[in-house]
Motif scaffolding. Structure first.
Motif, PDB file in Angstrom:
ATOM      1  N   THR A   1       0.837  -1.200   0.000  1.00 51.78           N
ATOM      2  CA  THR A   1       0.000   0.000   0.000  1.00 51.78           C
ATOM      3  C   THR A   1       0.874   1.253   0.000  1.00 51.78           C
ATOM      4  O   THR A   1       0.619   2.194  -0.751  1.00 51.78           O
ATOM      5  CB  THR A   1      -0.943  -0.021   1.221  1.00 51.78           C
ATOM      6  N   ASP A   2       1.912   1.262   0.842  1.00 49.57           N
ATOM      7  CA  ASP A   2       2.806   2.425   0.899  1.00 49.57           C
ATOM      8  C   ASP A   2       3.518   2.650  -0.432  1.00 49.57           C
ATOM      9  O   ASP A   2       3.692   3.786  -0.867  1.00 49.57           O
ATOM     10  CB  ASP A   2       3.840   2.264   2.020  1.00 49.57           C
TER      11      ASP A   2
ATOM     12  N   VAL B   1       1.057   4.307  -2.924  1.00 46.60           N
ATOM     13  CA  VAL B   1       0.916   5.747  -2.661  1.00 46.60           C
ATOM     14  C   VAL B   1       2.172   6.488  -3.102  1.00 46.60           C
ATOM     15  O   VAL B   1       2.096   7.516  -3.787  1.00 46.60           O
ATOM     16  CB  VAL B   1       0.614   5.995  -1.164  1.00 46.60           C
TER      17      VAL B   1
ATOM     18  N   LYS C   1      -3.362   7.906   1.839  1.00 46.33           N
ATOM     19  CA  LYS C   1      -4.045   6.764   2.462  1.00 46.33           C
ATOM     20  C   LYS C   1      -4.735   7.255   3.719  1.00 46.33           C
ATOM     21  O   LYS C   1      -4.126   7.887   4.568  1.00 46.33           O
ATOM     22  CB  LYS C   1      -3.064   5.654   2.809  1.00 46.33           C
TER      23      LYS C   1
ATOM     24  N   ILE D   1      -7.410   4.431  -0.278  1.00 46.12           N
ATOM     25  CA  ILE D   1      -6.384   5.324  -0.816  1.00 46.12           C
ATOM     26  C   ILE D   1      -7.151   6.307  -1.692  1.00 46.12           C
ATOM     27  O   ILE D   1      -7.824   5.910  -2.646  1.00 46.12           O
ATOM     28  CB  ILE D   1      -5.347   4.550  -1.649  1.00 46.12           C
TER      29      ILE D   1
ATOM     30  N   VAL E   1      -8.179  -0.578   0.192  1.00 42.37           N
ATOM     31  CA  VAL E   1      -6.902  -1.265   0.400  1.00 42.37           C
ATOM     32  C   VAL E   1      -7.045  -2.770   0.203  1.00 42.37           C
ATOM     33  O   VAL E   1      -6.044  -3.455   0.006  1.00 42.37           O
ATOM     34  CB  VAL E   1      -6.278  -0.956   1.783  1.00 42.37           C
TER      35      VAL E   1
ATOM     36  N   THR F   1      -0.757  -4.288   4.692  1.00 40.47           N
ATOM     37  CA  THR F   1      -1.973  -3.813   5.330  1.00 40.47           C
ATOM     38  C   THR F   1      -2.115  -4.519   6.670  1.00 40.47           C
ATOM     39  O   THR F   1      -2.077  -5.734   6.739  1.00 40.47           O
ATOM     40  CB  THR F   1      -3.199  -4.124   4.451  1.00 40.47           C
TER      41      THR F   1
END
Length: 175
Positions: free
Chosen positions: A9-10, A13, A34, A39, A64, A108
């Motif tokens: 996820t990071d 982004v 996020k 997001i 997510v 996550t």
């Protein structure tokens, strides 16, 4: 898909915010933030005639736990033709790569409330005999898969064992 091809996820982004391929350097690139289970992707292109009113425009919300781009199409959060016409095909490919990354590799982290919700949902599925056996088994397989992706196999087994114990105690099933 190899583990090195997974997208957290990071990383999603960060890539949306810093990729030259997505931004194209013309101040029209999107940026992402996020917040909670989504997001939020904003786009910066808009009519610049009134500089004081320049504000980021909302583009889409990416859950997510997304598993397919079709989820965004169904919710009308992704207008692929609009993005493609503006040259944002790399963004669509990036979201697709993220959607195909198993949840366990996205970085996550589930809160205790999220985990409790999964356990509660599993127990509800176990108790629900109002649907066909095939449909019920499909739901149980799906939740087992989700819980497995979050390393909750022990929780799954414990809930299933608890359900069986309740049935035995109630005399529904023989020991």
């Amino acid at each position: 898909m190899n583990a090195e091809k997974y997208l957290t996820t990071d990383e999603l982004v960060y890539t949306i915010n810093h990729s030259k391929e997505i931004d194209r350097g013309d101040e029209m690139g999107p940026f992402a933030v996020k917040r909670g289970k989504y997001i939020y992707v904003y786009r910066t292109w808009q009519d610049a005639r009134d500089e004081e009113e320049r504000k980021p425009m909302w583009l889409m919300m990416i859950p997510v736990n997304i598993e397919s781009l079709s989820e965004l199409h169904e919710r009308e959060d992704l207008d692929a033709s609009d993005l493609e016409s503006k040259g944002f095909w790399p963004l669509i490919e990036l979201i697709s790569k993220y959607a195909h990354t198993p949840l366990a590799f996205r970085g996550t982290v589930l809160s205790e409330n999220d985990k409790e919700e999964l356990r509660h949902r599993l127990m509800g599925y176990l108790k629900d005999h109002t649907v066909s056996e095939d449909y019920r088994n499909g739901r149980l397989d799906a939740i087992r898969s989700i819980m497995g992706q979050f390393d909750m196999e022990d929780d799954y087994d414990a809930e299933k064992g608890s359900y069986k114990a309740m049935k035995i105690k109630a005399g529904v099933e023989s020991a």
